[in-house]
Structure formats: structure tokens, C-alpha cells
Design a protein around this motif. Structure first.
Motif, PDB file in Angstrom:
ATOM      1  N   GLY A  73      -3.088  21.261 -64.668  1.00 43.88           N
ATOM      2  CA  GLY A  73      -2.819  21.436 -63.242  1.00 43.88           C
ATOM      3  C   GLY A  73      -4.114  21.377 -62.441  1.00 43.88           C
ATOM      4  O   GLY A  73      -5.222  21.403 -63.004  1.00 43.88           O
ATOM      5  N   THR A  74      -3.985  21.322 -61.108  1.00 43.11           N
ATOM      6  CA  THR A  74      -5.176  21.301 -60.257  1.00 43.11           C
ATOM      7  C   THR A  74      -5.406  22.649 -59.597  1.00 43.11           C
ATOM      8  O   THR A  74      -6.453  22.899 -59.028  1.00 43.11           O
TER       9      THR A  74
ATOM     10  N   SER B 107       6.834  22.052 -56.121  1.00 44.44           N
ATOM     11  CA  SER B 107       5.444  22.501 -56.047  1.00 44.44           C
ATOM     12  C   SER B 107       4.844  22.250 -54.673  1.00 44.44           C
ATOM     13  O   SER B 107       5.279  21.333 -53.948  1.00 44.44           O
TER      14      SER B 107
ATOM     15  N   ASP C 224      -5.467  25.139 -61.533  1.00 40.04           N
ATOM     16  CA  ASP C 224      -5.826  25.884 -62.750  1.00 40.04           C
ATOM     17  C   ASP C 224      -7.148  26.650 -62.639  1.00 40.04           C
ATOM     18  O   ASP C 224      -7.451  27.482 -63.503  1.00 40.04           O
TER      19      ASP C 224
ATOM     20  N   TYR D 172       2.157  13.425 -59.448  1.00 41.69           N
ATOM     21  CA  TYR D 172       2.979  14.626 -59.662  1.00 41.69           C
ATOM     22  C   TYR D 172       3.682  15.046 -58.367  1.00 41.69           C
ATOM     23  O   TYR D 172       4.882  15.325 -58.358  1.00 41.69           O
TER      24      TYR D 172
HETATM   25  N1  SER Z   1       0.058  24.135 -60.389  1.00 42.12           N
HETATM   26  C1  SER Z   1       0.407  22.766 -60.118  1.00 42.12           C
HETATM   27  C2  SER Z   1      -0.691  21.870 -60.440  1.00 42.12           C
HETATM   28  O1  SER Z   1      -1.805  22.284 -60.290  1.00 42.12           O
HETATM   29  C3  SER Z   1       0.762  22.584 -58.686  1.00 42.12           C
HETATM   30  O2  SER Z   1       2.038  23.015 -58.515  1.00 42.12           O
HETATM   31  O3  SER Z   1      -0.457  20.754 -60.797  1.00 42.12           O
END
Ligand code: SER
Length: 348
Positions: free
Chosen positions: A212-213, A133, A215, A163
């Protein structure tokens, strides 16, 4: 596509962990559309949505931390490829950092060990597909982020979330298990065929991410179609790379199929488009003029996203395995996100 040889003793399969998550949904639908799911075995703590169950060979409701389950898989199947999707995302992980570490790191080690053992019994390495990510990056401040622009796989690797730390460490673990596992023992290890893509924020028209962040982008879209007001938790000018789910699935499958001799790296950025929160809101409002979107930044989540890059350089993926996204920003909204959420809004 994936070559199949029937073992006389054990069934040959592709194992997908965390299959009930967003990427799992997209992946299973795509494999099914390609008639490639007859040998797919999935594991998820929550099982698999009813709509997907008939599309796979077997669904195991279970925990990747359960070593008995891992041993059972080892004994029962000949695993050709592991697509290890199970993880707690960035916001979720900040609420339970130690749990996140167990799932994201120990869970990955369990699967890597399974791949090693399988490789030993087969005599050649198991393919291990791992989604990492943009959370592995950590730009120190907004000025550096703006100045850095599109960054490559080796820059700014200072994650600020559990994460991100977990994903970065698991990238290294993958490299270690592929190349150095038991390097001092008398017999050489078969290793694993570890292949990793670093995803940007993902947006699916069909499912919502959890915890997620990045999102805010899917949340904004799905709120608009549901006719609900949405207060975006990051500032208007927040810019990170995004990708729609069909391209995310495409990148995993392309990397899975790439001839090993073409791959000079274990970790590849993949990118599609970079967009600000305001630009996402503008595109949504152009389609849903009644949508109510406000910006009410959440300080802590904002500071996480502020450390993620504006864009990533994915030249290695393009050069070594021919990566290119099908959906640029216009196509993503006009031909994928908007028509499908509209359709789902009507039928839902
Ligand atoms: N979409 C993931 C998150 O927001 C980041 O890779 O945690």
C-alpha cells in the motif's frame, strides 16, 4: 447476529475473499470473538495463516480469477454474504497494472456474478460487502487538497493509481449489478445487495500491510517496536485520514447488519482521524524515545499520497447506519496500537 437458516441441500455460508490479508485477519478474529465463524468459508491465494485456520469452517487456497472454483462455490454452498477483500493495493498495483486490473476488476466481476447466480437460486439478493479506498480520490494539487479539507463521496473522483481506478470502477460495477444488471432482458434480475465502505489508510497493531501507499504509518510503528531505524517515504507534512483495524472491521460489520431500508447510498466514506506523518512520528517517539525516524520522501509515492484527501466526510454513514468509530487518535495510539505492539514486541 447473521441469521442462519440451514438448507437441506447446501451449506449456508459467509464467503470471505482475500482472507489472509490485513482486513481478513482482523475480521476473522472479530467474527470468531462473536462466535460467528462456524459458517465462514475463506479463499486466499496464499491460504490462511495457521493461527486463523481453526477459526473458520473451511479454507480454500485458490484464485478468484479461477472460474471453475467460482462455479464450485456456486454449486456447493448457499452463500448468504460475500465479503470481497481480495485486491492488490496501490503501490503493488503500480508495478503490475494489468495484473492489478485482472485481480481487482475481473476478480470483482467474478464474485458479483457469483452473487447474482446465488441470488437467482435463492430468490433474494446476496449481501456483497466491498471495501473501497481513499485512493478513488485525486486532488489535483496540494493547495486544492489543503483548501478542500474533508470531502464527500462525490468530490474529486479522479484517481491517479491503477488501484484507485479499479476501486472506483468496481464501486460503479457494484451499483450496476445491484440496480441495472441485465436491464434489457425479459426477466428482471434479483441483483445483489451491494454495500461499500471507502476506507482511509488502515493501521493494525498485529499485522503489516503489503504493497500500500499509506503503509508508512504502520511501517513506522512496527519499525520502532522492532528497534529498527525507519526512513519514511513521505514528507513530514503529509496528511491523510487513518483508521485502526478494529474500527475498520466494525464498519464492515455495521454496514452488513444495517437494515436495507435505511440505506440510501451504495458507497459510504468512513473516517476516524486525520493525522500528518510528523504527528505519527511524534506519537511514536513519545512512547519509544530511541526510535530513529527520518523523512526521505520517495517522489512517486509522495505524489500519489498528495492526491489523497486530508480528511473525508462520513456523514452519510453516520446518519444512515449509525457509524461512529470507537477509536479517536488518542485512543488509537494509547489504548490500541502502542499497548499491543509493546506486548507483541515482548513476546516476539
Ligand atoms: N491503504 C491503501 C493503499 O495504500 C489505500 O487504501 O493502497
Amino acid at each position: 447476529m447473521f441469521e442462519r437458516r440451514r438448507s437441506r441441500l447446501r451449506e449456508k455460508i459467509i464467503l470471505i475473499t482475500g482472507a489472509n490479508g490485513e482486513v481478513g485477519h482482523g475480521l476473522i478474529q472479530q467474527l470468531y470473538a462473536m462466535q460467528e465463524t462456524s459458517d465462514v468459508v475463506v479463499i486466499d491465494l496464499r491460504g490462511l495463516d495457521e493461527s486463523l485456520r481453526s477459526k473458520v469452517n473451511r479454507t480454500i487456497v485458490g484464485d478468484i480469477l479461477d472460474t471453475e472454483l467460482i462455479n464450485l462455490l456456486l454449486n456447493e454452498y448457499e452463500i448468504d454474504m460475500i465479503i470481497h477483500l481480495a485486491a492488490l493495493l496501490s503501490t503493488h498495483s503500480e508495478f503490475n497494472p494489468e495484473t492489478a486490473h485482472r485481480v481487482n476488476v475481473q476478480g470483482t466481476i467474478n464474485l458479483l456474478k457469483l452473487a447474482i447466480e446465488q441470488g437467482k437460486s435463492r430468490g433474494y439478493p446476496v449481501k456483497f460487502l466491498f471495501p473501497s479506498s481513499i485512493a478513488v480520490y485525486g486532488l489535483p494539487d496540494l493547495a486544492t487538497k489543503a483548501q478542500a479539507g474533508s470531502i464527500n463521496e462525490l468530490q474529486y473522483l479522479y484517481p491517479v493509481t491503477m488501484y484507485g481506478c479499479n476501486k472506483l470502477y468496481c464501486e460503479h460495477l457494484g451499483r450496476y449489478y445491484a440496480q441495472y444488471y441485465q436491464q434489457l432482458s425479459a426477466s428482471t434480475s434479483i441483483g445483489v445487495d451491494f454495500r461499500c465502505v471507502r476506507f482511509p489508510g488502515l493501521i493494525s497493531a498485529q499485522t503489516m500491510p503489503t504493497g500500500g501507499t499509506s503503509d508508512y504509518a504502520p511501517e513506522m510503528l512496527h519499525a520502532a517496536v522492532a528497534g529498527k531505524p525507519y526512513a519514511c517515504f513521505v514528507r513530514e507534512d503529509t496528511r491523510i485520514p487513518f483508521m485502526v483495524m478494529p474500527d475498520a472491521v466494525k464498519s464492515l460489520l455495521m454496514l452488513a447488519e444495517a437494515p436495507q431500508e435505511n440505506l440510501n447510498h451504495y458507497i459510504y466514506n468512513v473516517s476516524s482521524f486525520s493525522i500528518s506523518a510528523q504527528e505519527i512520528a511524534d506519537r511514536i517517539k513519545a512512547e519509544f524515545p530511541d526510535a530513529s525516524i527520518t523523512f526521505e520522501p520517495h517522489e512517486a509515492r509522495q505524489s500519489i499520497v498528495d492526491t489523497w484527501p486530508e480528511d473525508v466526510d462520513d456523514r452519510a454513514a453516520r446518519q444512515e447506519w449509525g457509524w461512529s468509530p470507537d477509536y479517536d487518535v488518542d485512543r488509537s495510539f494509547n489504548e490500541y496500537l502502542i499497548p499491543i505492539v509493546r506486548q507483541m514486541g515482548k513476546s516476539g
